[in-house]
Design a protein around this motif. Structure first.
Motif, PDB file in Angstrom:
ATOM      1  N   GLN A  35       0.830  -1.194   0.000  1.00 36.15           N
ATOM      2  CA  GLN A  35       0.000   0.000   0.000  1.00 36.15           C
ATOM      3  C   GLN A  35       0.873   1.256   0.000  1.00 36.15           C
ATOM      4  N   ALA A  36       0.358   2.335  -0.539  1.00 36.44           N
ATOM      5  CA  ALA A  36       1.056   3.613  -0.494  1.00 36.44           C
ATOM      6  C   ALA A  36       1.327   3.988   0.958  1.00 36.44           C
ATOM      7  N   GLY A  37       2.538   4.436   1.237  1.00 36.83           N
ATOM      8  CA  GLY A  37       2.906   4.847   2.583  1.00 36.83           C
ATOM      9  C   GLY A  37       3.429   3.743   3.468  1.00 36.83           C
ATOM     10  N   ASP A  38       3.533   2.528   2.943  1.00 32.42           N
ATOM     11  CA  ASP A  38       4.049   1.418   3.742  1.00 32.42           C
ATOM     12  C   ASP A  38       5.574   1.496   3.819  1.00 32.42           C
ATOM     13  N   PHE A  39       6.156   0.800   4.788  1.00 31.05           N
ATOM     14  CA  PHE A  39       7.610   0.668   4.935  1.00 31.05           C
ATOM     15  C   PHE A  39       7.863  -0.815   5.139  1.00 31.05           C
ATOM     16  N   VAL A  40       8.382  -1.458   4.106  1.00 32.10           N
ATOM     17  CA  VAL A  40       8.521  -2.915   4.080  1.00 32.10           C
ATOM     18  C   VAL A  40       9.999  -3.306   4.065  1.00 32.10           C
ATOM     19  N   ALA A  41      10.378  -4.184   4.962  1.00 30.48           N
ATOM     20  CA  ALA A  41      11.710  -4.779   4.941  1.00 30.48           C
ATOM     21  C   ALA A  41      11.610  -6.164   4.313  1.00 30.48           C
ATOM     22  N   VAL A  42      12.485  -6.437   3.355  1.00 35.23           N
ATOM     23  CA  VAL A  42      12.549  -7.746   2.704  1.00 35.23           C
ATOM     24  C   VAL A  42      13.802  -8.447   3.207  1.00 35.23           C
ATOM     25  N   MET A  43      13.629  -9.603   3.826  1.00 42.47           N
ATOM     26  CA  MET A  43      14.740 -10.328   4.432  1.00 42.47           C
ATOM     27  C   MET A  43      14.823 -11.738   3.870  1.00 42.47           C
ATOM     28  N   TYR A 213      13.003  -1.124  11.992  1.00 42.78           N
ATOM     29  CA  TYR A 213      12.430   0.188  11.698  1.00 42.78           C
ATOM     30  C   TYR A 213      11.239   0.098  10.732  1.00 42.78           C
ATOM     31  N   ALA A 214      11.089  -1.022  10.052  1.00 40.27           N
ATOM     32  CA  ALA A 214      10.015  -1.179   9.063  1.00 40.27           C
ATOM     33  C   ALA A 214       8.687  -1.486   9.739  1.00 40.27           C
ATOM     34  N   ALA A 229       4.320 -10.367   7.426  1.00 39.59           N
ATOM     35  CA  ALA A 229       3.561  -9.998   8.619  1.00 39.59           C
ATOM     36  C   ALA A 229       3.936  -8.610   9.099  1.00 39.59           C
ATOM     37  N   PRO A 230       3.027  -7.955   9.832  1.00 38.13           N
ATOM     38  CA  PRO A 230       3.366  -6.674  10.475  1.00 38.13           C
ATOM     39  C   PRO A 230       4.579  -6.860  11.375  1.00 38.13           C
ATOM     40  N   ASN A 231       5.378  -5.817  11.482  1.00 33.20           N
ATOM     41  CA  ASN A 231       6.606  -5.895  12.254  1.00 33.20           C
ATOM     42  C   ASN A 231       6.353  -5.353  13.656  1.00 33.20           C
ATOM     43  N   HIS A 232       6.211  -6.237  14.612  1.00 33.67           N
ATOM     44  CA  HIS A 232       5.918  -5.816  15.971  1.00 33.67           C
ATOM     45  C   HIS A 232       7.136  -5.200  16.645  1.00 33.67           C
ATOM     46  N   ALA A 233       8.306  -5.308  15.986  1.00 31.92           N
ATOM     47  CA  ALA A 233       9.515  -4.692  16.552  1.00 31.92           C
ATOM     48  C   ALA A 233       9.591  -3.208  16.249  1.00 31.92           C
TER      49      ALA A 233
END
Length: 243
Positions: A35-43, A213-214, A229-233
């Motif tokens: 979605q627009a405005g998301d911050f996604v980390a790919v690991m 941070y994501a 999944a959402p990043n609870h960290a």
């Protein structure tokens, strides 16, 4: 209430390199949306397909099969020139290596994408100064990369990536060449750009501390999405300057 359409959507993406017995399937049916405005980390481990996906999202490569949608447009069916235009106007790139021109100032490095667009010098200069201000480097505008720290060089690279006001920032191991202090500063900067300017960030990283941070983490294993999944960290991410 109808949910907003995704900014980015990948549907059953595969990517095969080589042919015959030498063929290697780097991606094996990848599907996810952003979605627009998301911050996604790919690991994921080396060879899991992270960089292949980033190249595809950045219009630097095309899938073997599957669909890539951006703002409702089918990207995988665009011509090379159409993909280049999309890349130039919608996407910003930050790499592990800073990729700055050694003999030019920070300001001139940031102006470069606008020079390729053919924008007038006065407009380039103004936009570049705004971008440098966003990363806290206006005082260093006349300095060459050799006169800047690694963290400052990466800030210049980020300013260069956002000077065109992209919708999406693609960051491939943006802290890979930095020490812990500078890594945290860069991640705070990316989080602030995401939060305050609404820039969608997709970041490849091997480092859990940086992924913290994501807002969301997608994990790849063997060319497939192992988890998403959402990043609870996120809320526990270290504050700038914290030990």
């Amino acid at each position: 209430m109808t949910a907003a359409a995704p900014l980015i959507e990948l549907k059953n993406i595969t990517k095969t390199f080589g042919q015959g017995q030498a063929a290697f399937q780097a991606l094996r049916g990848i599907s996810f949306s952003v979605q627009a405005g998301d911050f996604v980390a790919v690991m994921g481990p080396s060879g899991s397909g992270k960089s292949t996906v980033m190249n595809m999202l950045g219009c630097l490569d095309t899938p073997t099969t599957g669909e890539y949608w951006f703002r409702g447009q089918r990207v995988d069916q665009l011509t090379r020139n159409q993909r280049a235009l999309l890349r130039r106007h919608e996407l910003g790139f930050v790499f592990q290596g800073f990729n700055l021109l050694a003999r030019t100032s920070a300001l001139e490095n940031v102006e470069l994408p606008l020079l390729y667009r053919g924008e007038p010098a006065a407009q380039r200069h103004e936009a570049a100064m705004v971008a440098l201000d966003a990363v806290g480097l206006t005082r260093w505008a006349d300095h060459t990369p050799a006169e800047l720290s690694g963290g400052q060089q990466q800030r210049v690279a980020i300013a260069r990536a956002i000077v065109t006001r992209p919708s999406v920032l693609l960051a491939d191991e943006p802290t890979g060449n930095l020490d812990t202090h500078n890594s945290r500063e860069i991640m705070e900067l990316l989080a602030r750009l995401n939060r305050e300017q609404g820039i969608t960030v997709l970041m490849v990283t091997h480092e859990p501390d940086m992924a913290a941070y994501a807002k969301r983490v997608i994990r790849f294993v063997d060319g497939q999405v192992a988890s998403d999944a959402p990043n609870h960290a996120t809320e526990a991410a270290p504050a700038e300057g914290a030990a």
